[in-house]
Design an enzyme around this catalytic site. Structure first.
Site, PDB file in Angstrom:
ATOM      1  N   HIS A 347     -29.560  -0.050   7.179  1.00  0.00           N
ATOM      2  CA  HIS A 347     -28.778   1.019   6.570  1.00  0.00           C
ATOM      3  C   HIS A 347     -29.211   2.397   7.048  1.00  0.00           C
ATOM      4  O   HIS A 347     -28.412   3.318   7.078  1.00  0.00           O
ATOM      5  CB  HIS A 347     -28.848   0.945   5.047  1.00  0.00           C
ATOM      6  N   GLY A 348     -30.480   2.545   7.399  1.00  0.00           N
ATOM      7  CA  GLY A 348     -30.877   3.860   7.878  1.00  0.00           C
ATOM      8  C   GLY A 348     -32.359   3.949   8.125  1.00  0.00           C
ATOM      9  O   GLY A 348     -33.154   3.182   7.578  1.00  0.00           O
TER      10      GLY A 348
END
Lengths: 540, 81
Positions: A347-348
């Protein structure tokens, strides 16, 4: 190009569709080529240089797939080497753009490495595209995909309705559809497409975006180190949960609707996740195509290998009443935590995403652990399920809301500040104007520890009303998949055998009442266009 | 070994695993048809079967066996090698 922009809705989409239908009357393959070219324009719109990044990656992946197909079963070792090489190439490609800066920063923090941070602009949708390409390589290696051409592969990767933020699709569920799509105007597909697209636009612009304005200052406040009071902390956590809920739900509807214009159905991606009564259930409803990808390509191969190893060592296995603690730890907890950790990293790049992934991994482990223990404590499964379903719902809801604060917070530390606020560690205040106007509840709340604050009550009023209204929609109303179930809005969706009353009442039909409702929904959505507001999932 | 023999062995394996002697597997049995045959017990069943027949399935096949019949045919194929 954003789905929610004038250029897309009034320029790109009508032109692409008109070209597709006109060409489709002559030759289907021209229409599909047109669609591929249009998708490339869609991708290039924001930063044309992105095409120079995605094009070589498509070519290399295609070459690898050809080589894999040719090697096939003749030389398993070579095929395996090609597959691993392909996966490593795709992960490095993603890693360079997404994680280089983060790794440099971490190295600087830990070892004083003194790296100058390289600030790269993340190519749009790279995380989604990477997973899709990896899935394709694995499928070719496994012999699940045998026939493919360059044209089809390019269309599969670039098809614009799912290009930037999913759903993550499989070649074998998309290409058979393209192979038989008539590529001509169909009133039914257009009607379903318009309905899904504009309901999605409404969710995004009218329901989700106003919450962003409410919660952003609260997260900024937490990041600056200022404590949040009870109500502010809950508005931050609940508000963001609902913001990302309607943002992603809206995006998913729009993707389904756009694909449907071309006669294509995408897989289910979002299915009323806040109605879940367990965390396991939640992950079968939120970002379904990601869960499906991680389960099939990471979790299952991992558990299969671990189970084989334990069998070879003669150790007990996981499952049923005889599960031992070591089997639970090695065959369930470990692979689950690892899978959710990777989901978090995907996701990041940031500690907060990593912690968010681990937190959900831990929740899943607890959920599975309870499934093993429960039959030993409560013997009657039926009455247990009846009594405990509401408890499961509340626990799941609270877990998701707490975890979402970690997902949104700019730093892990500021998420902890919000959690502290949510459990009342920084006190509870209510605007004096409100405290004095709620009759007997006022003194009662004061006795509970609420103190009056000399601030305006309008922020609290607006936030409470919005959150209450959106919660009611998310928890009580049927979703778009249920409303349109008769027309299979996503792959495999069928109407329930005995639909609930509300579902029957809100079933989509080509009637004037629905036309009017959708016209209002569309108008409200289109009138809210203008401010640039990206989908939250476009940043991944 | 005929398909029926393989089916009988698979039935016994799954009975032992789930502690349920009522189970009878047929070529067209689906996982949903057997009570408590969840994804974990599916993996355990696959690994127990591998040990029983001295074979190793491909991970991709394990993912995509549509029914018990597909498992039986895969065992035949792997034993023929």
């Amino acid at each position: 190009m954003l789905f929610n922009s004038y250029a897309f809705i009034f320029g790109f989409l009508p032109l692409t569709l008109a070209g597709f239908w006109v060409l489709g009357h002559r030759r289907r393959d021209w229409a599909l080529l047109w669609l591929t070219a249009a998708s490339l324009v869609f991708y290039a719109w924001w930063r044309p240089i992105n095409v120079l990044l995605i094009a070589p990656s498509i070519l290399i992946n295609y070459a690898l797939s050809l080589a894999l197909r040719r090697t096939g079963e003749d030389s398993p070792a070579l095929a395996r080497a090609l597959l691993i090489g392909g996966i490593v190439f795709n992960l490095c490609f993603l890693g360079y753009f997404k994680y280089l800066t983060f790794l440099q920063g971490t190295a600087n923090d830990l070892f004083d490495a003194g790296f100058t941070l390289t600030h790269l602009i993340l190519p749009l949708g790279i995380s989604f595209i990477t997973f899709q390409k990896i899935a394709f390589l694995v499928d070719v290696h496994a012999g699940r995909v045998k026939e493919f051409t360059f044209r089809n592969y390019a269309l599969f990767v670039l098809f614009f309705p799912q290009l930037v933020a999913g759903p993550i699709v499989h070649y074998r569920e998309m290409m058979p559809q393209f192979a038989v799509a008539p590529c001509r105007f169909s009133a039914e597909n257009a009607a379903i497409g318009v309905s899904l697209f504009f309901m999605g636009l409404f969710k995004k612009l009218v329901l989700a975006d106003p919450l962003s304005r409410l919660v952003a200052p609260l997260y900024a406040q937490a990041a600056a180190g200022t404590p949040l009071t009870l109500t502010d902390a809950w508005i931050a956590a609940l508000g963001f949960t609902l913001q990302i809920y309607f943002d992603f739900s809206g995006y998913s509807d729009m993707a389904l609707g756009l694909a449907r214009f071309f006669g294509i159905k995408l897989p289910v991606n979002f299915n009323s996740p806040l109605k879940s009564s367990s965390i396991i259930d939640f992950w079968l409803r939120w970002h379904v195509s990601l869960t499906r990808f991680l389960t099939a390509y990471l979790y299952n191969p991992l558990t299969l290998n671990l189970t084989r190893r334990r069998v070879a060592q003669g150790k007990p296995l996981f499952g049923g009443r005889n599960t031992t603690l070591s089997a639970f730890v090695w065959l369930l907890a470990m692979p689950t935590l690892l899978t959710m950790l990777i989901s978090g990293i995907w996701h990041g790049a940031g500690y907060a995403y990593i912690l968010w992934g681990l937190l959900h991994g831990l929740l899943l482990v607890v959920n599975h652990g309870w499934r093993v223990l429960r039959p030993r404590i409560f013997l009657d499964a039926k009455s247990y399920n009846r009594a405990m379903k509401p408890v499961g719902f509340v626990l799941t809801f609270l877990s998701v809301v707490f975890a979402m604060a970690m997902f949104r917070a700019p730093t892990a530390g500021s998420a902890v500040t919000i959690w502290q606020g949510m459990i009342g560690m920084f006190g509870a205040t209510l605007p004096e104007a409100i405290l004095n106007r709620i009759g007997p509840a006022g003194p009662w709340l004061t006795a509970l520890g609420f103190t009056p604050a000399w601030t305006s009550g309008s922020f609290l009023m607006e936030a409470t009303l919005r959150i209450a209204a959106l919660l009611a929609i998310a928890l009580c109303l049927p979703n778009t998949l249920e409303m349109l179930a008769r027309f299979e809005p996503a792959i495999g969706v069928k109407p329930a055998k005995q639909p609930e009353r509300l579902v029957r009442l809100l079933t989509w039909e080509p009637t004037s009442a629905w036309a009017l409702t959708l016209a209002v929904v569309t108008l409200a959505g289109v009138l809210s266009l203008g401010e640039l507001s990206e989908f939250l999932y476009w940043q991944f | 070994m005929t398909q029926d023999d393989i089916l009988a062995t698979l039935t016994q394996t799954l009975r032992d695993l789930l502690g349920d002697d009522e189970i009878v597997l047929a070529m067209d049995t689906l996982r949903e048809d057997v009570p408590n045959w969840d994804s974990f017990n599916y993996i355990n069943f696959i690994v127990a079967t591998e040990a029983e027949f001295g074979i190793k399935f491909r991970i991709a096949d394990v993912e995509s066996f549509p029914d018990v019949g597909a498992v039986v045919r895969a065992i035949e194929r792997l034993r023929a090698r």
